[in-house]
Design a protein around this motif. Structure first.
Motif, PDB file in Angstrom:
ATOM      1  N   VAL A 165     -53.069   7.404   5.916  1.00 40.89           N
ATOM      2  CA  VAL A 165     -52.557   6.399   6.838  1.00 40.89           C
ATOM      3  C   VAL A 165     -51.537   7.027   7.789  1.00 40.89           C
ATOM      4  N   ARG A 166     -50.988   8.170   7.404  1.00 40.75           N
ATOM      5  CA  ARG A 166     -50.036   8.876   8.250  1.00 40.75           C
ATOM      6  C   ARG A 166     -50.701   9.788   9.267  1.00 40.75           C
ATOM      7  N   GLU A 167     -52.054   9.828   9.227  1.00 38.20           N
ATOM      8  CA  GLU A 167     -52.823  10.714  10.109  1.00 38.20           C
ATOM      9  C   GLU A 167     -52.226  12.117  10.132  1.00 38.20           C
ATOM     10  N   PRO A 168     -52.147  12.769   8.946  1.00 37.56           N
ATOM     11  CA  PRO A 168     -51.495  14.087   8.898  1.00 37.56           C
ATOM     12  C   PRO A 168     -52.359  15.166   9.547  1.00 37.56           C
ATOM     13  N   GLN A 169     -51.702  16.181  10.062  1.00 34.40           N
ATOM     14  CA  GLN A 169     -52.448  17.353  10.536  1.00 34.40           C
ATOM     15  C   GLN A 169     -52.898  18.199   9.360  1.00 34.40           C
ATOM     16  N   LEU A 170     -52.133  18.105   8.283  1.00 33.16           N
ATOM     17  CA  LEU A 170     -52.452  18.902   7.102  1.00 33.16           C
ATOM     18  C   LEU A 170     -52.436  17.997   5.869  1.00 33.16           C
ATOM     19  N   LEU A 171     -53.586  17.966   5.200  1.00 30.28           N
ATOM     20  CA  LEU A 171     -53.683  17.160   3.973  1.00 30.28           C
ATOM     21  C   LEU A 171     -53.734  18.116   2.791  1.00 30.28           C
ATOM     22  N   LEU A 172     -52.803  17.942   1.857  1.00 26.27           N
ATOM     23  CA  LEU A 172     -52.719  18.834   0.703  1.00 26.27           C
ATOM     24  C   LEU A 172     -53.116  18.066  -0.548  1.00 26.27           C
ATOM     25  N   LEU A 173     -54.040  18.616  -1.296  1.00 24.37           N
ATOM     26  CA  LEU A 173     -54.527  17.932  -2.503  1.00 24.37           C
ATOM     27  C   LEU A 173     -54.379  18.884  -3.688  1.00 24.37           C
TER      28      LEU A 173
END
Ligand code: ADP
Ligand code: MG
Lengths: 278, 260
Positions: A165-173
């Motif tokens: 929902v934050r529209e991140p440039q980087l998604l860390l999982l």
């Protein structure tokens, strides 16, 4: 073969000789300006050097899987990319907008599901954004639920919605699906891929599951003893096409991990994925 | 099963039976003259006195006075406890400054301060309220401080990873997470405040439950003493019920309450 092999970025003589027979000295194929860039990154806890001399670049929209056995420093690296740990003046570039999904969903139990998703959103339409995000992960009907009433898979989907929902440039999982049953995990793979296609963040996902890595990644980065010991770029499309390259790739990855290759149908997860998507 | 054995069984598990029997024995003892009235008034006498004192307003007026003392003392004590716990819980310097003082305070029994408070504050309302306030600081402080320090760091980190500011972390994570502990502290503070009230009202009171009891003692009115003891018990029960009610509203998210 549909594989482009990449070298460990640092040609360090200390790196295991085993690498040589499946990496070539070609440069990594990073096209646009990378959103993540670590140069000669080192992380110590007291006298323990957990990560040493690590170089990593991640391009915008790239899906990178960080693979390695337990204790190899995956979480430590991910925390650095999340900006959770101090970098002490080292050459580390991370984008301003990041979001993390941990293995445990880390939802605030005293906030309803939609408020967890909307947590910290400054915009006025936070509720609407949260609703849309929850609909995207198939939880539009649990907006008002309390987190402690969710199943493990549902909680992780909420965590995904909260991250996206934050529209991140980087998604860390960080091993987000390790605690889920096999079938739920396959569904979550599909969900992550479809969300990634729609929002196009750069993704760094940590796993210790080789098949999960092969099914999802653009590029697999193999971490061992705090060093990148191998990288594999997979150009084959996800799904049936990938099943054909899965077996040799799996063998190489397991070899590099020093694991024993068990005799089981190669690329079974990949094949399942092929069937799961229309 | 005959109706008689069924009755015997249900009586066998009834928890109200033994208190009722005790009352019946006391009543019989008083009526037969075995228990003199100056030792213990008969239950029926106590009820009659309760009714008369309520009707005349004597009980309600004095209860109101005591109630206000508790409210004032608690308001000061609980607020102070919460502020100190926040200071000590949320910052290292605060902890270093506040916690040793609170631990020293803990070693002093509050009631032992009564003479000092009389010297300082005289014998009016102030020492009574001050004693209640002083006693109710610590339970709230200790529990809230522990609650803040016991917050799951993974939840805090999760909030931090979403870019929440420190203030937002305190508001969304730390305070709600420490709320259950605060409510436990509040419950202790409430019961200790009733306890201190009893003693504080022995200080030359001209109104209040303690005043009623002291007067009754002088006239050997055991019925009035018993009425006041009942009121103390009801006060304690009411305080507990209040916190329970707040808990069940504030902690609806807890699974035990969710599943109901
Ligand atoms: N905060 C810490 N303090 C000290 N040692 C740590 C800390 N975090 C991780 N480590 C050590 O770093 C090593 C790598 O940990 P981690 O990155 O969590 O591994 P992985 O996620 O690959 O399983 C482990 O040996 C662990 O004990
Ligand atoms: Mg880990």
């Amino acid at each position: 073969m549909n594989l482009l092999r990449e070298p460990a970025p640092r040609k360090d003589p200390a790196v295991d000789a085993r690498l040589n027979h499946f990496t070539s000295p070609a440069a990594p194929a990073v096209t646009s300006e990378p959103v993540v860039s670590l140069r000669d990154f080192t992380r110590r806890f007291g006298d323990n050097t957990i990560i040493s001399g690590l170089n990593l670049q991640i391009a915008a929209g790239e899906f990178v899987i960080l693979l390695g056995r337990s204790g190899s420093g995956k979480t430590t690296l991910l925390r650095t990319l999340a900006g959770l740990d101090p970098v002490e003046g080292q050459d580390v570039t991370i984008p301003g907008s990041r979001a993390v999904v941990f293995q445990d969903a880390r939802l605030l139990p005293w906030k309803k599901v939609w408020r967890n998703v909307a947590l910290g959103l400054k915009r006025g339409n936070a509720r609407q954004l949260a609703e849309e995000a929850l609909q995207e992960v198939g939880l539009g009907h649990r907006l008002e639920a309390w987190p402690l009433t969710l199943s493990g898979g549902e909680a992780q989907r909420v965590a995904l919605a909260r991250a996206l929902v934050r529209e991140p440039q980087l998604l860390l999982l960080d091993e987000p699906f390790a605690a889920l049953d096999a079938l739920t995990r396959l569904r979550m793979h599909e969900l992550v891929l479809s969300l990634w296609r729609r929002h196009r963040p750069a993704v760094l996902m940590v796993t210790h599951d080789v098949d999960e890595a092969i099914a999802l990644a653009d590029r697999i980065v193999l971490l061992d003893g705090g060093k990148i010991v191998a990288q594999e770029r997979i150009t084959a499309a996800r799904g049936p096409e990938r099943a054909t390259v899965a077996a040799p790739l799996r063998k190489r990855l397991l070899d590099a991990l020093g694991g024993v290759v068990e005799e089981r149908p190669a690329g079974e997860i990949v094949a399942l994925h092929a069937g799961a998507r229309p | 099963m005959s109706p008689f054995t069924r009755l015997a069984r249900s009586l066998g598990t009834a928890r109200w039976l033994s208190p009722l029997l005790l009352l019946a024995v006391l009543e019989a003892g008083s009526r037969s003259g075995l228990i003199p009235e100056r030792t213990l008034a008969a239950p029926s006498q106590v009820l009659a006195t309760l009714w008369a004192m309520t009707a005349s307003g004597e009980l309600t007026d004095n209860l109101a006075v005591s109630f206000l003392r508790i409210i004032a003392g608690l308001a000061i004590g609980v607020t102070t406890g919460i502020v100190l716990a926040l200071v000590a819980g949320l910052s290292r310097q605060g902890e270093v400054a506040v916690d040793p003082l609170m631990q020293i305070k803990r070693t002093i029994p509050t009631l032992a301060l009564t003479p000092l408070f009389i010297v300082w504050f005289g014998i009016g309302e102030t020492p009574k309220i001050a004693l209640i306030a002083f006693a109710s600081i610590f339970p709230v402080y200790l529990n809230l401080y522990g609650g803040i320090r016991g917050i799951d760091v993974r939840l805090l980190e999760g909030a931090r990873s979403l870019g929440l500011s420190r203030a937002a972390q305190v508001w969304h994570v730390i305070l709600p997470g420490a709320l259950p502990a605060l409510l436990v502290g509040l419950r202790y503070s409430l019961s200790v405040s009733v306890l201190v009230l009893v003693v504080a009202e022995q200080i030359n009171a001209t109104a209040g439950l303690g005043y009623l009891i002291n007067n009754a003692r002088d006239f050997m009115r055991t019925d009035i003493i018993l009425v006041c003891l009942m009121v103390y018990a009801v006060l304690g029960l009411a305080a507990d019920g209040l916190v329970r009610a707040v808990e069940s509203r504030a902690l609806v998210w807890r699974p035990s309450i969710v599943s109901q």
